[in-house]
Design a protein around this motif. Structure first.
Motif, PDB file in Angstrom:
ATOM      1  N   ARG A 162       9.252   4.243   1.949  1.00 42.31           N
ATOM      2  CA  ARG A 162       7.912   3.855   1.606  1.00 42.31           C
ATOM      3  C   ARG A 162       7.485   2.855   0.811  1.00 42.31           C
ATOM      4  NH1 ARG A 162       6.824  10.793   0.978  1.00 42.31           N
ATOM      5  NH2 ARG A 162       7.096  11.166   3.277  1.00 42.31           N
ATOM      6  N   TRP A 200       2.498   2.143   1.188  1.00 44.16           N
ATOM      7  CA  TRP A 200       2.517   3.443   1.762  1.00 44.16           C
ATOM      8  C   TRP A 200       1.259   3.966   1.176  1.00 44.16           C
ATOM      9  CZ3 TRP A 200       2.854   8.603  -0.166  1.00 44.16           C
ATOM     10  CH2 TRP A 200       3.252   9.382   0.979  1.00 44.16           C
ATOM     11  N   GLN A 201       0.989   4.001  -0.098  1.00 40.15           N
ATOM     12  CA  GLN A 201      -0.082   4.671  -0.747  1.00 40.15           C
ATOM     13  C   GLN A 201      -1.425   4.411  -0.204  1.00 40.15           C
ATOM     14  OE1 GLN A 201       0.520   7.615  -2.407  1.00 40.15           O
ATOM     15  NE2 GLN A 201      -1.877   7.824  -1.987  1.00 40.15           N
ATOM     16  N   ARG A 221      -1.481   0.429  10.080  1.00 39.89           N
ATOM     17  CA  ARG A 221      -0.634   1.327   9.845  1.00 39.89           C
ATOM     18  C   ARG A 221      -1.204   2.907   9.536  1.00 39.89           C
ATOM     19  NH1 ARG A 221       3.149  -2.623   5.720  1.00 39.89           N
ATOM     20  NH2 ARG A 221       3.591  -3.834   7.502  1.00 39.89           N
ATOM     21  N   TRP A 230      -0.546   6.242  12.229  1.00 41.70           N
ATOM     22  CA  TRP A 230      -0.104   7.594  11.687  1.00 41.70           C
ATOM     23  C   TRP A 230      -1.233   8.659  12.245  1.00 41.70           C
ATOM     24  CZ3 TRP A 230       0.520   6.879   5.584  1.00 41.70           C
ATOM     25  CH2 TRP A 230       1.498   5.986   5.316  1.00 41.70           C
ATOM     26  N   ASP A 264       9.934   7.932   5.845  1.00 39.20           N
ATOM     27  CA  ASP A 264       9.357   8.296   7.038  1.00 39.20           C
ATOM     28  C   ASP A 264      10.061   7.882   8.243  1.00 39.20           C
ATOM     29  OD1 ASP A 264       7.316   9.893   5.875  1.00 39.20           O
ATOM     30  OD2 ASP A 264       6.417   7.894   5.360  1.00 39.20           O
ATOM     31  N   GLY A 317       6.049   8.109  11.132  1.00 38.76           N
ATOM     32  CA  GLY A 317       5.062   7.725  10.127  1.00 38.76           C
ATOM     33  C   GLY A 317       4.815   9.126   9.328  1.00 38.76           C
ATOM     34  N   TYR A 318       3.783   9.063   8.922  1.00 39.79           N
ATOM     35  CA  TYR A 318       3.344  10.178   7.783  1.00 39.79           C
ATOM     36  C   TYR A 318       2.350  10.881   8.100  1.00 39.79           C
ATOM     37  CZ  TYR A 318       2.371  12.616   3.442  1.00 39.79           C
ATOM     38  OH  TYR A 318       2.224  13.704   2.547  1.00 39.79           O
ATOM     39  N   SER A 351       6.242  14.031   7.265  1.00 42.52           N
ATOM     40  CA  SER A 351       6.765  12.894   8.222  1.00 42.52           C
ATOM     41  C   SER A 351       6.117  13.382   9.511  1.00 42.52           C
ATOM     42  CB  SER A 351       7.910  12.568   8.205  1.00 42.52           C
ATOM     43  OG  SER A 351       8.513  11.872   7.045  1.00 42.52           O
TER      44      SER A 351
END
Length: 834
Positions: free
Chosen positions: A480, A484-485, A691, A695, A757, A779-780, A787
């Protein structure tokens, strides 16, 4: 010379002979191969002959795996030893990041069945004491590959081809291609030696060929001009050096020890292998130049470029660091020759754009490794209609007509330089960018957009205000990453408030005319929508697998607007145009196709507050009901006005929330963007990148072309039965039904590591360790807090509740098959009224 053949292969290097051999092996008994000089006289003769199985591409991994296995059978069949030294391949890592890269690659390799081992530095030192290991983290070892003699394997394949009836003619140059409507007339000229050069004579012949395959290597640009097409295949210099014998290595071998594997220090950007008691060093250094962008000079035959030792000094010194005994070895020989590249480093294999029965096999940077497998799978495509694996990722049409020679040169130099750069799954490369930008590019950049590149278009991957780069170069990771965040917050915004996504890169085509309805009804699997409505549908290959996914908007009785994936613009357009010709019997009477991709920008607005945002902007006689289910139902399209911007609004959302796609005039994009951001300010509107969208679509089990959807599975295997109308006739229907169900597409929730993930490249297992499938997306999930992924498994394992394991970071983690659309399975959020 024979003048009528079923298949003519142009090019007598390893790739060309591999194709000719496999066409004959597939049962084609009328095949000819032409070589303008001598067999192997292009890049084949000076190749180092390495056979690396390591590759991040699923299709290329299959190709390389086939080659390695096939080459081991050639001597028994032909009596010629191809010179295969099965010494293995040791790929060393100096960093934890590199080991993470190997772990992700190993997961991909497992889906293909490629064997590998993990070695610690101590184990490396124990096996290979000449190798310095004190600064290594470990290595991945492939025991089944090694290196081969390029000339010998080419001659063995050529002999095998001749034994199967292939005619091989040397010293004939192709000087013209003409499609008659039924076959190719190929004009060839006899070549002769004159003063060390190869010159054309006055002797010419026209060969009538049903199919033509070009495998012309360094001459790909000339071939493209003769065909009237574009190609990004341009050669780049590659140099390697051979040392004098290393006394320590000689002593090691005299003592009865085995030959070293091919050594790769990826962090130092080189490979090394043994060569007659010494070493071959092959660096992939910076600043290696592209050459011959407009064609190889007639005077250049089996020639080389001057060596540039200063350019590889850093790599040479790092070899001495890794193998200290090599410091005293003198240089015995050197090579600096042309090797063809493409912008993404993968070859061009498949049908040529716009042409019938013309097949390309060009741009091979690892041609010796790929030759056998390319022949095998291309022969399947030609003889059976499709290969058993999805070859779309190698299709020549993945680069559109917007590509120029300058672009190809800069990107090919970058691809060469990046051979040993860490290949993050979220990798973005900066050369030749930005090139294609939507009008709102600068606005999104100012808002912190970190861009990816899709078919040349700059597209936001995520938004990080204040980040130092707009090319998304600083946040890459195998776990990540820093991005990611940001993606988490964007995904939450869509689920809880609203998100705005730039989808301008979508491929958009207009299909109109009195024959449009009948054509599309035959071309696609689903019922056609009524006027003002939309449908999701699929176009199949003749082999019955998925060729393309379309959203079809019916604007009038005989007027349709087709939307498909942005990465596949030229690929989709070529197939659509050829399908029109197939349906009409040539000429396309009654059907007009226009690519309107660059005419319309697209914003996707999604989330619970999306209706409220549009309500502030819409201009309508009854604005209070304009966006209601009654006047604007789910899966419908309307022409609306958002203040001063007229556009086509489509009520659909790839994220699975209430939402609309807003297809607007490109020249009005900035106006619309500003008004949307102003209206959204009070409703929690957030800019969202690709991204987070990826997800979100997995939480809805929405299949994506190029991952879940491709030419190795049918829509029925993908679980898309509701978009296939079996009551009607359509292209590929009978073949699709004959295939049946070999595997099933499923959605999985994964209890994976806390810092990573799945990427959609991982193998799936049962509890007893049996490999039963592979993931295609990953992904998440912000909804489930864990995940998520999608993939294919055996049909008996596709039932929700089935427990599986997924390989991530070298460990097996629990995964569970869940019902399709685990988030909002009833679609209530998409259909909410207001």
């Amino acid at each position: 010379m024979k003048t009528h053949v079923r298949a003519l292969v142009v090019g007598g290097g390893a790739v060309g002979t591999g194709i000719a051999y496999h066409l004959a092996r597939a049962g084609w008994d009328d095949v000819m191969l032409l070589e303008r000089d001598e067999l192997t006289s292009g890049s084949t003769w000076h190749a180092a002959g390495l056979l690396p199985l390591f590759n991040m591409s699923y299709a290329t991994s299959h190709i390389h795996d086939y080659s390695v296995k096939f080459y081991k059978t050639l001597e028994e069949e032909t009596g010629l030893n191809p010179g295969f030294s099965v010494v293995g391949n040791l790929r060393m890592a100096q960093t934890d990041d590199r080991m993470d890269e190997y772990a992700l690659y190993a997961a991909t390799a497992e889906t293909v069945g490629i064997p590998h081992e993990w070695l610690t530095p101590a184990q490396i030192k124990e096996r290979y004491p000449l190798v310095r290991t004190d600064d290594l983290k470990g290595a991945i070892f492939h025991p089944t590959d090694g290196y081969i003699n390029p000339a010998d394997v080419t001659m063995a394949m050529a002999k095998g081809a001749r034994q199967r009836g292939v005619i091989i003619e040397r010293k004939w140059q192709v000087d013209g291609f003409h499609w008659t409507g039924a076959h190719w007339d190929v004009t060839v000229t006899k070549m002769a030696e004159k003063g060390g050069n190869l010159v054309p004579t006055e002797e010419q012949v026209v060969i009538h060929a049903e199919h033509v395959v070009t495998a012309t290597g360094n001459h790909a640009q000339r071939t493209a001009r003769l065909l009237g097409i574009k190609t990004p295949a341009v050669v780049v210099e590659h140099q390697y050096i051979v040392t004098e014998p290393d006394p320590a290595l000689v002593e090691w071998r005299v003592a009865g020890n085995p030959q070293h594997p091919v050594l790769r220090d990826a962090d130092a950007k080189w490979y090394v292998r043994e060569e007659r008691g010494g070493w071959i060093l092959g660096p992939y250094e910076q600043n290696a130049p592209a050459r011959f962008p407009y064609g190889v000079p007639d005077s250049f035959r089996a020639d080389l470029f001057p060596l540039d030792l200063e350019r590889i000094e850093e790599e040479y010194m790092s070899m001495i660091h890794r193998i200290p005994t090599s410091e005293t070895c003198g240089l015995k020989d050197d090579y600096n020759g042309p090797i063809c590249y493409t912008p993404d480093g993968n070859p061009l294999v498949g049908p040529a754009p716009g042409l019938r029965n013309m097949w390309l096999a060009e741009g091979f940077s690892f041609g010796i490794t790929a030759a056998g497998g390319t022949g095998h799978y291309l022969a399947q495509m030609m003889a059976e209609g499709e290969a058993e694996i999805d070859m779309a990722s190698l299709d020549p049409k993945r680069f559109g007509d917007w590509m120029t020679t300058e672009y190809a040169c800069r990107k090919n130099e970058e691809a060469y330089d990046h051979v040993y750069v860490l290949h993050h799954p979220d990798e973005e490369r900066p050369a030749a960018r930005p090139l294609k930008t939507a009008p709102c590019y600068d606005r999104m950049k100012a808002a912190g957009a970190q861009f990816g590149c899709v078919n040349g278009w700059e597209r936001p991957n995520y938004f990080a205000p204040g980040a130092p780069s707009d090319f998304d170069l600083t946040s890459r990771s195998f776990r990540r990453g820093a991005w990611w965040q940001y993606a988490v917050e964007e995904a939450k915004a869509v689920r809880e408030a609203a998100g705005l996504i730039d989808a301008t890169a979508f491929t958009k085509q207009s299909v109109t005319g009195p024959g449009a309805t009948a054509f599309l009804d035959w071309f696609t699997t689903n019922k056609l929508p009524k006027v003002g409505r939309i449908n999701l549908t699929y176009a199949l290959t003749d082999a019955g697998t998925t060729r393309t996914e379309y959203t079809i908007v019916r604007k009038a009785e005989d007027a349709y607007y087709l939307i498909s994936a942005g990465a596949w613009q030229a690929y989709d357009r070529d197939y659509l145009l050829k399908a029109v010709e197939d349906w009409t019997g040539g000429g396309g009477a009654g059907v007009t196709v226009a690519d309107v991709t660059s005419q319309y920008g697209v914003f996707a607005l999604a989330g619970p507050n999306s209706r409220a945002i549009l309500a502030e902007l819409i201009r309508d006689a009854e604005p209070g009901t304009a966006l209601s289910n009654k006047r604007f139902p789910w899966l419908s399209a309307r022409e609306i006005e958002l203040m001063m911007c007229p556009l086509t609004a489509i009520r659909v959302a790839y994220t699975g929330e209430l939402g609309w796609e807003l297809h607007h005039p490109m020249e009005m994009q900035n106006y619309l963007f500003d008004r949307m951001m102003e209206a959204g300010a009070g409703h929690g509107l957030k800019l969202v990148g690709a991204r987070a969208q990826n997800w979100l679509r997995q939480e809805k089990s929405y299949r994506a072309f190029g991952t879940e959807l491709g030419r190795d599975a049918t829509p029925l295997e993908a679980g898309l039965d509701r978009f296939v109308d079996l009551s009607k006739d359509f292209r590929g229907k009978a073949a699709m039904e004959e295939i049946g169900i070999r595997s099933r597409c499923v959605t999985l929730l994964v209890d994976g590591p806390s810092d990573a993930d799945p990427w959609g490249r991982e193998a799936l297992y049962t509890d007893d360790g049996t490999r039963v499938g592979r993931m295609t997306s990953g992904g998440y999930s912000v909804v489930f807090g864990k995940s998520i992924g999608m993939g294919y498994v055996r049909p008996d394992l596709a039932t929700p509740g089935t427990k599986l394991k997924v390989r991530m970071q070298r460990e097996l983690w629990d995964a569970e098959v869940v019902e399709d659309s685990p988030h909002d399975p009833s679609q209530a959020r998409l259909r909410v009224d207001g």
